[in-house]
Design a protein around this motif. Structure first.
Motif, PDB file in Angstrom:
ATOM      1  N   GLU A  36     -27.690 -49.736 -19.071  1.00 36.30           N
ATOM      2  CA  GLU A  36     -27.606 -50.101 -17.622  1.00 36.30           C
ATOM      3  C   GLU A  36     -28.719 -51.420 -17.580  1.00 36.30           C
ATOM      4  N   CYS A  37     -29.523 -51.492 -18.182  1.00 33.85           N
ATOM      5  CA  CYS A  37     -30.389 -52.636 -18.151  1.00 33.85           C
ATOM      6  C   CYS A  37     -30.854 -53.119 -19.360  1.00 33.85           C
ATOM      7  N   ASP A  38     -30.971 -54.386 -19.777  1.00 38.83           N
ATOM      8  CA  ASP A  38     -31.068 -54.830 -21.215  1.00 38.83           C
ATOM      9  C   ASP A  38     -32.451 -55.227 -21.367  1.00 38.83           C
ATOM     10  N   THR A  39     -33.308 -55.250 -20.384  1.00 39.15           N
ATOM     11  CA  THR A  39     -34.770 -55.509 -20.765  1.00 39.15           C
ATOM     12  C   THR A  39     -35.729 -54.204 -20.341  1.00 39.15           C
ATOM     13  N   SER A  58     -46.428 -57.127 -36.749  1.00 40.86           N
ATOM     14  CA  SER A  58     -45.715 -57.715 -37.414  1.00 40.86           C
ATOM     15  C   SER A  58     -46.413 -58.972 -38.018  1.00 40.86           C
ATOM     16  N   LYS A  59     -46.998 -59.783 -37.068  1.00 44.45           N
ATOM     17  CA  LYS A  59     -47.734 -60.979 -37.379  1.00 44.45           C
ATOM     18  C   LYS A  59     -48.967 -60.676 -38.045  1.00 44.45           C
ATOM     19  N   LYS A  60     -49.723 -59.604 -37.828  1.00 43.93           N
ATOM     20  CA  LYS A  60     -50.849 -59.189 -38.465  1.00 43.93           C
ATOM     21  C   LYS A  60     -50.534 -58.647 -40.041  1.00 43.93           C
ATOM     22  N   ASP A  61     -49.484 -58.001 -40.147  1.00 38.86           N
ATOM     23  CA  ASP A  61     -49.168 -57.438 -41.382  1.00 38.86           C
ATOM     24  C   ASP A  61     -48.117 -58.425 -42.245  1.00 38.86           C
ATOM     25  N   ALA A  62     -48.509 -58.749 -43.570  1.00 39.93           N
ATOM     26  CA  ALA A  62     -47.978 -59.888 -44.207  1.00 39.93           C
ATOM     27  C   ALA A  62     -46.319 -59.031 -44.679  1.00 39.93           C
ATOM     28  N   LEU A  63     -46.584 -57.654 -44.813  1.00 39.78           N
ATOM     29  CA  LEU A  63     -45.213 -56.932 -45.152  1.00 39.78           C
ATOM     30  C   LEU A  63     -44.278 -56.952 -43.904  1.00 39.78           C
ATOM     31  N   GLY A  64     -44.939 -56.970 -42.750  1.00 39.50           N
ATOM     32  CA  GLY A  64     -43.966 -56.798 -41.415  1.00 39.50           C
ATOM     33  C   GLY A  64     -43.633 -55.357 -41.171  1.00 39.50           C
ATOM     34  N   ARG A  65     -43.327 -55.133 -40.087  1.00 47.24           N
ATOM     35  CA  ARG A  65     -43.007 -53.625 -39.714  1.00 47.24           C
ATOM     36  C   ARG A  65     -41.368 -53.585 -39.412  1.00 47.24           C
ATOM     37  N   GLN A  66     -40.846 -52.407 -39.488  1.00 49.08           N
ATOM     38  CA  GLN A  66     -39.544 -52.230 -39.048  1.00 49.08           C
ATOM     39  C   GLN A  66     -39.588 -52.645 -37.624  1.00 49.08           C
ATOM     40  N   ASP A  67     -38.301 -52.914 -37.052  1.00 47.30           N
ATOM     41  CA  ASP A  67     -38.103 -53.323 -35.595  1.00 47.30           C
ATOM     42  C   ASP A  67     -38.216 -52.056 -34.943  1.00 47.30           C
ATOM     43  N   CYS A  68     -38.241 -52.115 -33.581  1.00 46.85           N
ATOM     44  CA  CYS A  68     -38.592 -51.201 -32.606  1.00 46.85           C
ATOM     45  C   CYS A  68     -37.157 -50.363 -32.190  1.00 46.85           C
ATOM     46  N   VAL A  69     -37.655 -49.105 -32.171  1.00 51.22           N
ATOM     47  CA  VAL A  69     -36.318 -48.419 -31.884  1.00 51.22           C
ATOM     48  C   VAL A  69     -36.257 -48.443 -30.441  1.00 51.22           C
ATOM     49  N   VAL A  70     -34.951 -48.165 -30.012  1.00 51.05           N
ATOM     50  CA  VAL A  70     -34.701 -48.271 -28.377  1.00 51.05           C
ATOM     51  C   VAL A  70     -34.234 -46.685 -28.141  1.00 51.05           C
ATOM     52  N   VAL A  71     -34.717 -46.255 -26.914  1.00 49.63           N
ATOM     53  CA  VAL A  71     -34.737 -44.911 -26.646  1.00 49.63           C
ATOM     54  C   VAL A  71     -34.048 -44.986 -25.198  1.00 49.63           C
ATOM     55  N   TRP A  72     -32.904 -44.002 -24.991  1.00 48.08           N
ATOM     56  CA  TRP A  72     -32.331 -44.105 -23.816  1.00 48.08           C
ATOM     57  C   TRP A  72     -32.539 -42.616 -23.198  1.00 48.08           C
ATOM     58  N   GLY A  73     -32.730 -42.797 -21.722  1.00 46.16           N
ATOM     59  CA  GLY A  73     -32.962 -41.547 -21.098  1.00 46.16           C
ATOM     60  C   GLY A  73     -31.730 -40.970 -20.510  1.00 46.16           C
ATOM     61  N   GLU A  74     -31.681 -39.721 -20.074  1.00 43.67           N
ATOM     62  CA  GLU A  74     -30.583 -39.200 -19.369  1.00 43.67           C
ATOM     63  C   GLU A  74     -30.132 -39.953 -18.309  1.00 43.67           C
ATOM     64  N   CYS A  75     -30.924 -40.799 -17.793  1.00 45.21           N
ATOM     65  CA  CYS A  75     -30.656 -41.757 -16.525  1.00 45.21           C
ATOM     66  C   CYS A  75     -29.901 -42.827 -17.064  1.00 45.21           C
ATOM     67  N   ASN A  76     -29.780 -42.996 -18.499  1.00 42.01           N
ATOM     68  CA  ASN A  76     -29.107 -44.071 -19.085  1.00 42.01           C
ATOM     69  C   ASN A  76     -30.062 -45.371 -18.946  1.00 42.01           C
ATOM     70  N   HIS A  77     -31.312 -45.300 -18.489  1.00 35.10           N
ATOM     71  CA  HIS A  77     -32.099 -46.453 -18.651  1.00 35.10           C
ATOM     72  C   HIS A  77     -32.710 -46.490 -20.182  1.00 35.10           C
ATOM     73  N   SER A  78     -32.976 -47.709 -20.755  1.00 33.99           N
ATOM     74  CA  SER A  78     -33.428 -47.796 -22.039  1.00 33.99           C
ATOM     75  C   SER A  78     -34.666 -48.590 -22.171  1.00 33.99           C
ATOM     76  N   PHE A  79     -35.393 -48.393 -22.955  1.00 30.72           N
ATOM     77  CA  PHE A  79     -36.694 -48.730 -23.309  1.00 30.72           C
ATOM     78  C   PHE A  79     -37.109 -48.848 -24.778  1.00 30.72           C
ATOM     79  N   HIS A  80     -38.173 -49.566 -25.113  1.00 31.97           N
ATOM     80  CA  HIS A  80     -38.728 -49.617 -26.551  1.00 31.97           C
ATOM     81  C   HIS A  80     -39.304 -48.168 -26.574  1.00 31.97           C
TER      82      HIS A  80
END
Length: 108
Positions: A36-39, A58-80
């Motif tokens: 519903e919202c992309d931010t 990821s800037k601190k780690d030389a190896l880098g971390r995996q990308d954030c996972v998005v979570v959707w709620g029952e209300c269809n709003h999404s967040f990191h």
């Protein structure tokens, strides 16, 4: 009369000829994110990008971390997921609609 007959033949030939020929066809499709919202309303970063915390890590780690996972709620709003996990510690409601938070799905 000869002229009229020749005009009739000319009209018939024009009707049978094609007005145009299709040489190339490009299909156009419309799409949108399944959100519903992309931010992310918590960190104000696009949900398909890493959140601020993960970007800093990821800037601190030389190896880098995996990308954030998005979570959707029952209300269809999404967040990191990182942002929402911190938010849930203070308030178990969606930051946008204030419904009780319940995870619908997680993914990228």
């Amino acid at each position: 009369m000869a002229d009229e007959n020749s005009n009739d033949k000319f009209d018939d030939s024009v009707k049978s000829d094609k007005m145009f020929t299709l040489k190339k066809w490009n299909a156009v499709a419309m799409w949108s994110w399944d959100v519903e919202c992309d931010t992310c309303a918590i960190c104000r970063v696009h949900v398909m990008d890493s959140c601020l915390r993960c970007q800093a890590e990821s800037k601190k780690d030389a190896l880098g971390r995996q990308d954030c996972v998005v979570v959707w709620g029952e209300c269809n709003h999404s967040f990191h997921h990182c942002c929402m996990s911190l938010w849930i510690k203070q308030n178990n409601r969606c930051p946008l609609c204030q419904q009780e938070w319940s995870i619908q799905r997680m993914g990228k």
